[in-house]
Design a protein around this motif. Sequence first.
Motif, short mmCIF file in Angstrom:
data_model
loop_
_atom_site.label_atom_id
_atom_site.label_comp_id
_atom_site.label_asym_id
_atom_site.label_seq_id
_atom_site.Cartn_x
_atom_site.Cartn_y
_atom_site.Cartn_z
N LEU A 1 -3.24 1.50 -3.69
CA LEU A 1 -2.38 2.25 -3.29
C LEU A 1 -3.07 3.47 -2.49
O LEU A 1 -2.85 3.83 -1.34
CB LEU A 1 -1.19 3.13 -4.19
CG LEU A 1 -0.23 2.17 -4.54
CD1 LEU A 1 0.60 2.81 -5.87
CD2 LEU A 1 0.74 1.79 -3.78
N LEU B 1 3.99 1.23 -0.14
CA LEU B 1 3.76 2.23 0.73
C LEU B 1 4.61 2.06 2.26
O LEU B 1 5.28 2.97 2.49
CB LEU B 1 2.34 2.05 1.28
CG LEU B 1 1.30 2.47 0.00
CD1 LEU B 1 -0.22 1.95 0.38
CD2 LEU B 1 1.28 4.11 0.02
N VAL C 1 4.50 5.75 5.09
CA VAL C 1 3.30 6.64 4.63
C VAL C 1 2.73 6.82 6.03
O VAL C 1 2.45 5.80 6.81
CB VAL C 1 2.37 6.25 3.76
CG1 VAL C 1 1.38 6.91 3.62
CG2 VAL C 1 3.22 6.16 2.42
N ALA D 1 -3.23 3.85 1.38
CA ALA D 1 -2.59 5.17 2.25
C ALA D 1 -3.62 5.88 2.82
O ALA D 1 -3.32 6.64 3.89
CB ALA D 1 -2.03 6.02 0.87
#
Length: 168
Positions: free
Chosen positions: A32, A7, A13, A36
């Motif tokens: 993830l 990430l 991100v 995220a």
Amino acid sequence: MTAYNQLPRSHTVTPESTILVHAAAGGLGTLLVRWAKHLGATVIGTVSSAEKAVLATANGADHLVIGRDADLVADVMALTSGRGVDVGYDGIGGAMLAKTIQCIRPFGMAASFGQAAGPIPPVAIEALRPNKSLSHPSIMAASTDPAFYLEAATAAIEAIRLGILTLP
């Protein structure tokens, strides 16, 4: 630490990001998705069944592509109004990487970090046009760097402390 390597390290991100996470109800996929979402991203996940869709949704996936026979590229393009995702995280491998690349927007990136479905066929450079990139981040290689190891371990422990990631 593997999720951290994907990430913030492989591709930054942000809340403006739309990402694709394969196996969104699996071990790494769950991490993830949760991380995220903590970063504010919109997450499109793939899962193989309705039962796994429940898990991926509970972990924060905004949209899901369900089933191995789904038209991944068409579904992702529909969900992004034809734009594509900023980054696609592919731990599936096999023929899935070619589909993941088709799902990313111009100047986006596909991160290939696993081969659960088998070896990845060669990727033609033309598949990366227009202006797409492909990375192959490796936690094993990254972990040989003591500074990265400390950074990633600290970030993972903090994510657990904050409840972003949970232990079984």
